[in-house]
Design an enzyme around this catalytic site. Structure first.
Site: not given
Length: 459
Positions: A120-121, A123, A142, A186, A239
């Site tokens: 998550a970091a 955020g 995280e 992610d 990404c």
């Protein structure tokens, strides 16, 4: 910017949607895209019109995300007190497509859902999830301890009271089999989608790193998928443009687990590229900066088809004492069904419906933050927490002082400034209707209680 690696271009030439010349041109252009996503709960509190004040006119909305806008230029965000007050989050526009995926998978009936943001970091996606699942429970995790601190800071500024921040490895969630309704991964990746805005990502990219990331992504997903309940949703994102981290991972997921891939409707004018995994036919969505106003991104959704619901024994979270609860309740908006519990000298609050869940999570995981820290009990007094000031539950009638732009920045630097107002005791520092934190009015001075570790260091 540095030249893109030839090995990278060769590796992605067959990726669905890749157009070599426009791709190279947009990376050579030096163009930078800036986008922000507003906190709906705090935007409503604004006394000023931020968009008009900052940008002198209407802004283009990010098409796939409510409350998100492109800015015509990048302001000095550090010197905007509203950023520090959690009014908006500066987030890359492509990654905000998560909201569109949620609408088309989970839907809008979110009451009672338990959601995990695994990686998550700092955020960005967690703040989006907190705004989407306002009546659910969000666990935002995280694994890297140093990065979990900024996650706590950003979730505190966002103000939601239904958030738990954890600092755990994915394998630590194995005790929570069938627990979560939604898991967002992610995943750590080779970062090619960030080439345009981060020259260091170009220097660090390699074919070997792509292969390493593929293995890491498989490990993370294999560790966390048992925690997804039957019918629950996995949202996977990177990404990266690389098929090894995108289409190949979709194939691996479909071959290794009993999952149903979900294709969603995407308007043609958005220029988002739908791509299919070669073996399973699973659909994912890739963003190219020569096609969309955003950076490189990939996302796909899967629904769990088997597994078992969580049946672990839950315990009551030990309540705070009656005296401490009464003291804490005086600082909170009346009528909110909260459960007060103690952590050493501090009194914390979580929505009543989630207190057993927090007790369970506390037993299984390392918690960095849970609910809202109301304050520390010191004798017969309660020293209010910074979390309370930034939260959405503090009492509306607490003493406040409205600061102008210069004094607000001095406050955020944790420096001294003059306050010409009668009063004493704990007082909220407010800017344009948004609370920034606490100060204490004394007969001859003002004590600034903004957290030292969060202060603005630049003049």
């Amino acid at each position: 910017m540095p030249q893109l690696p030839a090995a990278f271009i060769t590796s992605v030439e067959q990726v669905t949607g890749f157009r070599k010349e426009p791709f190279l041109a947009v990376h050579a252009s030096g163009e930078q895209v800036t986008s922000v996503r507003f906190n709906p709960a705090k935007k409503a509190l604004l006394e000023g019109e931020w968009l008009q004040q900052q940008q002198q006119g209407p802004l283009q909305q990010v098409p796939w995300c409510n409350e998100a806008y492109y800015l015509p230029q990048r302001p000095m965000f550090t010197f905007d007190p509203l950023l520090h007050g959690g009014v908006y989050y500066v987030q890359e526009a492509s990654s905000m497509f998560l909201q569109h995926m949620l609408k088309n998978t989970v839907g809008t009936q979110t009451a009672g859902l338990k959601v995990l943001d695994l990686c998550a970091a700092p955020g960005g996606k967690s703040t989006l999830l907190a705004s989407y699942f306002t009546d659910g429970l969000l666990v935002t995790n995280e694994v890297i301890k140093s990065r979990s601190g900024i996650l706590v800071e950003n979730m505190t500024k966002w103000g939601a009271a239904n958030v738990v921040v954890t600092n755990n490895d994915p394998k630590d969630f194995t005790a929570l089999e069938g627990y979560f309704d939604v898991i967002v991964v992610d995943a750590p990746c080779s970062g090619s989608g960030l080439f345009r805005r981060d020259a260091a990502a170009i220097e660090e990219w390699s074919i070997d790193n792509v292969a390493l990331c593929n293995q890491r992504q498989q490990r993370i997903l294999a560790d966390i998928l048992p925690a997804l309940k039957p019918g629950g949703w996995l949202i996977y994102a990177t990404c990266s443009y690389s098929a090894e981290e995108d289409e190949q991972i979709m194939d691996w997921l479909m071959q290794s687990f009993n999952l149903h891939n979900k294709a969603v409707d995407v308007p043609v004018e958005w220029n988002v590229v739908a791509t299919q995994a070669p073996q399973s036919g699973a659909t994912g969505y890739r963003f190219f900066p020569d096609r969309v106003k955003g950076e490189g991104f990939f996302i796909a959704a899967f629904q769990q088809q088997d597994g078992t619901e969580f049946h672990g024994r839950k315990k009551m979270l030990p309540p705070a004492g009656k005296t401490e609860t009464k003291m804490a309740a005086e600082w909170v908006t009346p009528g909110i069904p909260l459960y007060y519990f103690a952590q050493q000298e501090h009194v914390l609050a979580i929505a009543e419906q989630w207190q057993e869940e927090v007790a369970l999570l506390q037993k299984q995981l390392y918690l960095r933050k849970a609910g809202v820290n109301i304050g520390a009990v010191k004798g017969k007094d309660l020293v209010p927490s910074h979390e309370l000031a930034l939260s959405l539950i503090h009492h509306p009638n607490l003493q406040k002082i409205t600061l102008g732009p210069d004094d607000a920045l001095q406050y955020l630097r944790r420096k001294e400034f003059a306050v010409n107002i009668a009063g004493k005791g704990w007082t909220m520092a407010v800017y344009q209707g948004i609370t920034l934190g606490w100060m204490k009015l004394l007969p001859n001075r003002v004590n600034n209680y903004y957290p030292t570790e969060w202060r603005i260091l630049k003049d």
